[in-house]
Design a protein around this motif. Structure first.
Motif, short mmCIF file in Angstrom:
data_model
loop_
_atom_site.label_atom_id
_atom_site.label_comp_id
_atom_site.label_asym_id
_atom_site.label_seq_id
_atom_site.Cartn_x
_atom_site.Cartn_y
_atom_site.Cartn_z
N ALA A 179 -10.20 -26.52 30.91
CA ALA A 179 -9.24 -26.74 29.82
C ALA A 179 -9.59 -25.91 28.58
N ASP A 180 -8.59 -25.48 27.84
CA ASP A 180 -8.84 -24.78 26.57
C ASP A 180 -9.37 -25.77 25.54
N VAL A 181 -8.84 -26.99 25.58
CA VAL A 181 -9.28 -28.03 24.65
C VAL A 181 -9.50 -29.32 25.44
N VAL A 182 -10.64 -29.96 25.21
CA VAL A 182 -10.90 -31.28 25.80
C VAL A 182 -10.98 -32.27 24.64
N ILE A 183 -10.20 -33.35 24.73
CA ILE A 183 -10.33 -34.41 23.72
C ILE A 183 -11.10 -35.54 24.40
N GLN A 184 -12.34 -35.69 23.92
CA GLN A 184 -13.25 -36.64 24.56
C GLN A 184 -13.31 -37.91 23.72
N GLN A 205 -13.39 -27.26 21.78
CA GLN A 205 -12.47 -26.11 21.81
C GLN A 205 -13.19 -24.92 22.43
N ARG A 206 -12.59 -24.39 23.47
CA ARG A 206 -13.23 -23.28 24.16
C ARG A 206 -13.19 -22.04 23.29
N ASP A 207 -14.32 -21.35 23.18
CA ASP A 207 -14.37 -20.11 22.41
C ASP A 207 -13.90 -18.95 23.28
N GLY A 208 -13.41 -17.91 22.63
CA GLY A 208 -13.08 -16.67 23.34
C GLY A 208 -11.77 -16.71 24.11
N VAL A 209 -10.93 -17.73 23.85
CA VAL A 209 -9.62 -17.78 24.50
C VAL A 209 -8.66 -16.97 23.64
N GLU A 210 -7.96 -16.03 24.26
CA GLU A 210 -7.08 -15.17 23.48
C GLU A 210 -6.07 -16.01 22.69
N GLY A 211 -6.02 -15.79 21.39
CA GLY A 211 -5.03 -16.48 20.55
C GLY A 211 -5.43 -17.88 20.13
N LEU A 212 -6.54 -18.42 20.65
CA LEU A 212 -6.97 -19.76 20.22
C LEU A 212 -8.11 -19.61 19.23
N GLU A 213 -7.81 -19.93 17.97
CA GLU A 213 -8.85 -19.86 16.94
C GLU A 213 -9.35 -21.28 16.71
N PRO A 214 -10.55 -21.60 17.15
CA PRO A 214 -11.03 -22.98 17.00
C PRO A 214 -11.04 -23.44 15.54
N ALA A 215 -10.58 -24.67 15.32
CA ALA A 215 -10.64 -25.24 13.96
C ALA A 215 -12.10 -25.56 13.65
N TYR A 216 -12.47 -25.48 12.38
CA TYR A 216 -13.85 -25.78 12.00
C TYR A 216 -13.92 -26.48 10.65
N LEU A 217 -15.10 -27.05 10.43
CA LEU A 217 -15.36 -27.80 9.20
C LEU A 217 -16.29 -26.97 8.33
N PHE A 218 -15.91 -26.73 7.10
CA PHE A 218 -16.72 -26.03 6.08
C PHE A 218 -17.06 -24.58 6.41
#
Ligand SMILES: Nc1ncnc2c1ncn2[C@@H]1O[C@H](COP(=O)(O)OP(=O)(O)OP(=O)(O)O)[C@@H](O)[C@H]1O
Ligand SMILES: O=C(CO)[C@H](O)[C@H](O)COP(=O)(O)O
Length: 333
Positions: A179-184, A205-218
């Motif tokens: 999965a590109d994103v797993v909600i655990q 959030q899987r890194d390196g997926v074309e077009g998916l920019e992982p959200a981050y904190l700070f």
């Protein structure tokens, strides 16, 4: 008149029965609009009906009870912009009903037990989410629903979960690797023996997926432990803890966001949102706004709601990247 979209975007939502897929799909329909999105339940590709499964001892989770060739052919056909005659599995009778015609749409969500199981189907997906609910939480949710709404006893619910476990472990759970994103969803670490009421929710959030920019904190790439409670976020006992950091998941690099605890005042989630980056929101506050739109949905006051909305925004970004620019989805204001 049917509108022929320029590009059909296929999204997979995987998870066991009772893991909150319906709630997640309602959030997606709210975000995109009912007309824009077509949902296909993969139970419709069961090739063994309930009687045949009972006779053979093959469960619905077992790939042998599902027609992956047809699933693949039909999703491929829809993706190429053509309609299909999709079978229907009738959950009331346990039988396979006459097929229905499905037209291509801007977004087609394929949801159910096996969207990531078959490699051919997997390759057709433009974005995928796996809902990974721990056993403790799954039992708590199922007990709440099946006892109050379906008249089952506690023992029935436990027996049903235990009976599914071997095939769940063999065929459903391994799909999260893809999965590109797993909600655990896990029990809280803030209290001992809370019995699934307060949740610790992680968005992997899987890194390196074309077009998916992982959200981050700070700060992207750092490891952050944050207690947002205080002047700007009201927290009753046992409070809220957040985490962000890089990690490895099934051997690939991921970015993890985590919320443990409950929001007392949903309006104040804007404070958390203002410290998140790469949310794919169209304006500051859209994430909070979307949560507030349906505060009655289960999970709105914890990380499940927050991360389901965030995953929806990531899907919208995928859609807009792949579809014609003029087909941009309007923000909900
Ligand atoms: N985020 C949540 N927080 C708390 N409870 C939840 C959450 N999501 C779902 N539930 C509970 O779990 C039950 C099952 O959720 P839902 O119907 O969305 O799951 P599902 O995967 O669509 O199930 P099924 O495939 O069996 O229809 C709901 O009735 C609700 O009580
Ligand atoms: O895991 C499931 C997905 O929803 C169901 O149990 C499966 O589809 C079989 O359905 P039923 O129990 O109605 O025969």
């Amino acid at each position: 008149m049917t509108i022929k979209p320029d590009r059909v975007v296929i999204i997979g939502v995987a998870g066991d029965s009772g893991c909150g897929k319906s709630t997640f799909l309602r959030r997606l329909a709210d975000l995109f609009g009912e007309e824009f999105i077509t949902v296909i339940c993969l139970d419709d590709y069961h090739c063994l009906d309930r009687k045949q499964r009972k006779e053979t001892g093959i469960t619905a989770l077992d790939p042998r009870a599902n027609n992956f060739d047809l699933m693949y052919e039909q999703i491929k056909t829809l993706k190429s912009g053509h309609s299909v005659l999709k079978p229907i599995y009738n959950h009331e009778t346990g039988m396979i009903d006459p097929p229905e015609q499905i037209e291509p749409n801007h977004i087609i969500v394929v949801e159910g037990l096996h969207p990531l199981y078959d490699e051919r189907v997997r390759k057709l997906l433009d974005f995928s989410v796996y809902l990974d609910i721990s056993d403790e939480v799954k039992i708590a949710w199922k007990i709440q629903r099946d006892m109050s709404e379906r008249g089952h006893t506690y023992e029935d619910v436990l027996a049903a979960i235990n009976a599914r476990r071997p095939d769940f472990k063999a065929y459903i759970d391994p799909q999260k690797e893809f999965a590109d994103v797993v909600i655990q969803v896990l029990p809280t670490e803030l209290l001992k023996d809370d019995q699934g009421k307060i949740l610790r929710v992680r968005m992997i959030q899987r890194d390196g997926v074309e077009g998916l920019e992982p959200a981050y904190l700070f700060d992207e790439g750092s490891t952050i432990y944050w207690t947002p409670c205080g002047r700007k976020l009201t927290c009753s006992y046992p409070g809220i803890k957040m985490y962000y950091g890089p990690d490895s998941y099934y051997g690939h690099s991921v970015s993890v966001l985590e919320v443990d605890g409950q929001f007392d005042n949903l309006e104040e989630v804007i404070y958390i949102e203002s410290h998140l980056s790469n949310t794919s929101a169209k304006y500051q506050g859209e994430l909070t706004h979307l949560l507030l739109q349906h505060r009655e949905y289960p999970g709105s006051t914890n990380g499940t709601g927050l991360f389901q909305v965030l995953a929806g925004l990531k899907m919208r970004a995928t859609y807009e990247r792949l579809a014609a620019p003029e087909a941009k989805v309007a923000a909900t204001v």
